[in-house]
Structures are given as C-alpha cells and as structure tokens.
Design a protein around this motif. Sequence first.
Motif, PDB file in Angstrom:
ATOM      1  N   PRO A 162      -7.092 -16.814  -0.912  1.00 51.47           N
ATOM      2  CA  PRO A 162      -6.734 -18.222  -0.538  1.00 51.47           C
ATOM      3  C   PRO A 162      -7.724 -18.560   0.563  1.00 51.47           C
ATOM      4  CG  PRO A 162      -4.555 -17.345  -1.087  1.00 51.47           C
ATOM      5  CD  PRO A 162      -5.349 -16.068  -0.955  1.00 51.47           C
ATOM      6  N   ALA A 163      -8.052 -19.726   0.751  1.00 50.16           N
ATOM      7  CA  ALA A 163      -9.061 -20.238   1.882  1.00 50.16           C
ATOM      8  C   ALA A 163      -8.261 -19.711   3.034  1.00 50.16           C
ATOM      9  CB  ALA A 163      -9.373 -21.699   1.669  1.00 50.16           C
ATOM     10  N   GLY A 164      -9.214 -19.554   4.120  1.00 45.53           N
ATOM     11  CA  GLY A 164      -8.235 -19.347   5.249  1.00 45.53           C
ATOM     12  C   GLY A 164      -7.630 -17.952   5.392  1.00 45.53           C
ATOM     13  N   THR A 165      -7.896 -16.893   4.570  1.00 44.39           N
ATOM     14  CA  THR A 165      -7.384 -15.632   4.817  1.00 44.39           C
ATOM     15  C   THR A 165      -8.380 -14.684   4.583  1.00 44.39           C
ATOM     16  OG1 THR A 165      -6.899 -15.422   2.377  1.00 44.39           O
ATOM     17  CG2 THR A 165      -5.130 -16.647   3.597  1.00 44.39           C
ATOM     18  N   VAL A 166      -8.039 -13.726   5.105  1.00 47.90           N
ATOM     19  CA  VAL A 166      -9.045 -12.218   4.901  1.00 47.90           C
ATOM     20  C   VAL A 166      -8.204 -11.213   4.446  1.00 47.90           C
ATOM     21  CG1 VAL A 166     -10.572 -12.930   6.826  1.00 47.90           C
ATOM     22  CG2 VAL A 166      -8.759 -11.443   7.301  1.00 47.90           C
ATOM     23  N   ILE A 167      -8.972 -10.229   3.727  1.00 47.42           N
ATOM     24  CA  ILE A 167      -8.181  -9.111   3.200  1.00 47.42           C
ATOM     25  C   ILE A 167      -8.615  -7.794   4.079  1.00 47.42           C
ATOM     26  CG2 ILE A 167      -7.865  -7.712   1.082  1.00 47.42           C
ATOM     27  CD1 ILE A 167      -8.801 -10.235  -0.493  1.00 47.42           C
ATOM     28  N   ARG A 168      -7.809  -6.963   4.465  1.00 50.64           N
ATOM     29  CA  ARG A 168      -8.018  -5.794   4.993  1.00 50.64           C
ATOM     30  C   ARG A 168      -7.267  -4.657   4.280  1.00 50.64           C
ATOM     31  NH1 ARG A 168     -11.583  -8.522   6.492  1.00 50.64           N
ATOM     32  NH2 ARG A 168     -12.008  -9.132   8.418  1.00 50.64           N
ATOM     33  N   THR A 169      -8.077  -3.405   4.180  1.00 47.71           N
ATOM     34  CA  THR A 169      -7.254  -2.278   3.886  1.00 47.71           C
ATOM     35  C   THR A 169      -6.237  -1.711   4.890  1.00 47.71           C
ATOM     36  OG1 THR A 169      -9.119  -1.034   4.535  1.00 47.71           O
ATOM     37  CG2 THR A 169      -9.139  -1.450   2.203  1.00 47.71           C
ATOM     38  N   ILE A 170      -5.267  -1.154   4.515  1.00 51.57           N
ATOM     39  CA  ILE A 170      -4.258  -0.570   5.351  1.00 51.57           C
ATOM     40  C   ILE A 170      -4.443   1.100   5.152  1.00 51.57           C
ATOM     41  CG2 ILE A 170      -2.414  -1.076   3.833  1.00 51.57           C
ATOM     42  CD1 ILE A 170      -0.836  -1.323   6.751  1.00 51.57           C
ATOM     43  N   ASN A 171      -4.452   1.822   6.182  1.00 50.71           N
ATOM     44  CA  ASN A 171      -4.597   3.194   6.037  1.00 50.71           C
ATOM     45  C   ASN A 171      -3.273   4.102   6.126  1.00 50.71           C
ATOM     46  OD1 ASN A 171      -7.154   2.778   6.145  1.00 50.71           O
ATOM     47  ND2 ASN A 171      -7.454   2.998   8.454  1.00 50.71           N
ATOM     48  N   ILE A 172      -2.733   4.089   4.975  1.00 46.13           N
ATOM     49  CA  ILE A 172      -1.397   4.719   4.510  1.00 46.13           C
ATOM     50  C   ILE A 172      -1.352   5.132   3.027  1.00 46.13           C
ATOM     51  CG2 ILE A 172      -0.199   2.819   4.498  1.00 46.13           C
ATOM     52  CD1 ILE A 172       2.121   4.572   5.534  1.00 46.13           C
ATOM     53  N   ASP A 173      -0.998   6.390   2.933  1.00 46.67           N
ATOM     54  CA  ASP A 173      -0.771   6.772   1.521  1.00 46.67           C
ATOM     55  C   ASP A 173       0.503   6.020   0.916  1.00 46.67           C
ATOM     56  OD1 ASP A 173      -3.067   8.198   1.185  1.00 46.67           O
ATOM     57  OD2 ASP A 173      -1.871  10.012   2.053  1.00 46.67           O
ATOM     58  N   GLY A 174       0.646   5.651  -0.300  1.00 50.12           N
ATOM     59  CA  GLY A 174       1.883   5.302  -0.867  1.00 50.12           C
ATOM     60  C   GLY A 174       1.961   3.664  -0.857  1.00 50.12           C
ATOM     61  N   ILE A 175       1.066   2.939  -0.579  1.00 48.34           N
ATOM     62  CA  ILE A 175       0.887   1.567  -0.785  1.00 48.34           C
ATOM     63  C   ILE A 175       0.421   1.239  -1.863  1.00 48.34           C
ATOM     64  CG2 ILE A 175       0.096  -0.538   0.283  1.00 48.34           C
ATOM     65  CD1 ILE A 175       2.134   0.751   2.002  1.00 48.34           C
ATOM     66  N   HIS A 176       1.166   1.555  -2.964  1.00 51.21           N
ATOM     67  CA  HIS A 176       0.823   0.972  -4.216  1.00 51.21           C
ATOM     68  C   HIS A 176       2.101   1.138  -5.337  1.00 51.21           C
ATOM     69  CE1 HIS A 176       0.874   5.665  -4.269  1.00 51.21           C
ATOM     70  NE2 HIS A 176       1.397   5.370  -5.500  1.00 51.21           N
ATOM     71  N   MET A 177       1.955   0.826  -6.490  1.00 53.64           N
ATOM     72  CA  MET A 177       3.008   0.594  -7.187  1.00 53.64           C
ATOM     73  C   MET A 177       2.580   1.138  -8.752  1.00 53.64           C
ATOM     74  SD  MET A 177       6.300   0.254  -7.660  1.00 53.64           S
ATOM     75  CE  MET A 177       6.581  -0.553  -5.981  1.00 53.64           C
ATOM     76  N   THR A 178       3.304   2.221  -9.216  1.00 52.57           N
ATOM     77  CA  THR A 178       2.963   2.677 -10.590  1.00 52.57           C
ATOM     78  C   THR A 178       3.871   1.679 -11.631  1.00 52.57           C
ATOM     79  OG1 THR A 178       2.642   4.882  -9.847  1.00 52.57           O
ATOM     80  CG2 THR A 178       3.064   4.616 -12.134  1.00 52.57           C
ATOM     81  N   SER A 179       2.989   1.221 -12.557  1.00 51.60           N
ATOM     82  CA  SER A 179       3.861   0.241 -13.468  1.00 51.60           C
ATOM     83  C   SER A 179       3.665   0.915 -14.872  1.00 51.60           C
ATOM     84  CB  SER A 179       2.895  -0.949 -13.544  1.00 51.60           C
ATOM     85  OG  SER A 179       3.316  -1.676 -12.245  1.00 51.60           O
TER      86      SER A 179
END
Length: 302
Positions: free
Chosen positions: A248-265
């Motif tokens: 969305p306009a007005g936002t920025v994306i950043r990575t976050i340094n930690i394992d486990g921030i994901h979801m297996t589907s």
Amino acid sequence: MDLKAIKSFQLIVAYGSFKRAAEELNYAQSTVTMQIQRLENDLGVQLIERGTKFKLTEAGRLFYEQSLPIAQDLERLQAAITDARSGEAGHIRLGVTEPTASYRLPPLLSRFMADFPRIHISIEIASTPTLCDRLQQNELDIVIGSAPELGTRLYFEPLFTEPFALLLPEEHPLAGAANIALRDIQGHRLLITSANCPYRKQLSFLLHQQGSAASDTIEIGSMAALPHYVAYGLGIALVPMVILQPPPAGTVIRTINIDGIHMTSGITCHTSFHPMKPAVSKLYQYLKHELQHMKQALGIQL
C-alpha cells in the motif's frame, strides 16, 4: 426396462423399418426383433401391429410419445453417472485459508474449471482450525491451509512455505533501519491476527522466546486487511509477502532477522481409510501439482 430396447423401438418408429433401425444400431435384425419382443413382454402390451406394413398399435403410439423425454432423461442420467465415476463431474466442498484464498487460488481454479466445467466447487474461507473441524464433520472434502493440530486424525501434505516480511508506515521510526530484529519491535504497536490463527500462535511463541512479547497490540481478524491498517499508521505488522504486490502507498517493507517467521501450507484431507470421491481426487492432484511448483515473482524491493 432396457434403455437399449427403448432406443431401438424409437429408431424403428423413426425409420418405419426394423431393418433400417438394425443397420443404424449396427445390430442384427434378429437382435432388434428380440428387443421389441422383450419390451412388449415387460409392458404387457403389443406395440407394433404384425403385418407387411409398419403400423403402431394405440399402446405403441402412446409409448413412443411418452418414452422420448424419458429416454433423453435416462441418457443424461447415465452420462452424469459416468462423469461422476470418472471424476469429470461432481460437487467439491473446498476449505481455504488466507492469503491463499484471495491470492493463489483464483487463477488455479479458473484453469481447473475450464478443463472440468461439470465439476461444481463451493469455497469456504476461514482459519485452519475452523476448516479442519468442518473437515472432520464431513462438511468439507479437502482444506488448503497450515497443518492441523495434533490428534485430529487428518492427513496433511505440506506443499509450500509462506514467507513473511515486516510492513511499516514510511514515517515509522524503524522504517530507516537496515536490519530489524524481533526484539526491535518491542514498544511499537503491533497489528496481529485473531487468537485462533496458527500464524498468530507462532508469532506469540517466537516473541515469548525472545522475551519481547508485544504489550501494545490491535487484533484484526483478516490477515489480508493488515496492510491497509498499517497504511493508516495504526501500527506495524508481519504479513505474507504474497499480499504485498504492490505494498500500500505510504508503507515500506523490511526483512526481520529471525528464523521461524514463515508458515508451511499444504492440503489436509481424511486419512487413507476414507477414500476420496473421483472429482475430489482430481482437484487434489491438480492443486498439489500447481501449489508445489508455483514460482512466484514477488517483485518487491526490500
């Protein structure tokens, strides 16, 4: 009553000849004659008058008129049964979680239903626990989402990993940081999903491990809605990358340094003792192939 005999009778009437009907059906004339005799025995009436000139009895005329729509209905029924047996037709009750329901499934189902137009699919969108409960109650056929809880006696086949990123308002204090650790979000309002969301449970566990449990939170029931709340400065959120195309306009994306921030589907279904309907099996194999091999060009600059 034999449908083949009814069709033979209708062709005899149409051509006015046993011989022509037999040729059309690629039968011996004696076979057609026997079919009509059996049909007359079943009905207990004579349908065709015996003589040199072809002529229907009154019962034959009535049977011919009434049997035309009946034969058509029976043919459609036989075709529907054949399609259902082969998986070409049927009704599938599919449960899907977000963001797959909105961002991955539509193009896949569009292609599948173009190939199998007689398969009807109804879709329910909810959390994995809700959908798996409905699956166990036989109210759904298969579920696409995260793994079910242990002890559910359901089979889960993992297919892809959902990567997450940190979304922030562009004026947020952390927006300029090159590297963000999980502990860095302490003291900043965090937008989170509902309590029964598996991702929320995973995030809470990771925060607890880091000793940085978020105290200022806003709970939002829809994961797909999170970016819009971030855009209005209501907080920051860890969201699936697939829904940030574009952010969305007005936002920025950043990575976050930690394992486990994901979801297996993957796909959840009943165990092997509960065989799938042919149409369900066909959709299962299709989704398994497409989701497992889907290559997504996220196109997001971090």
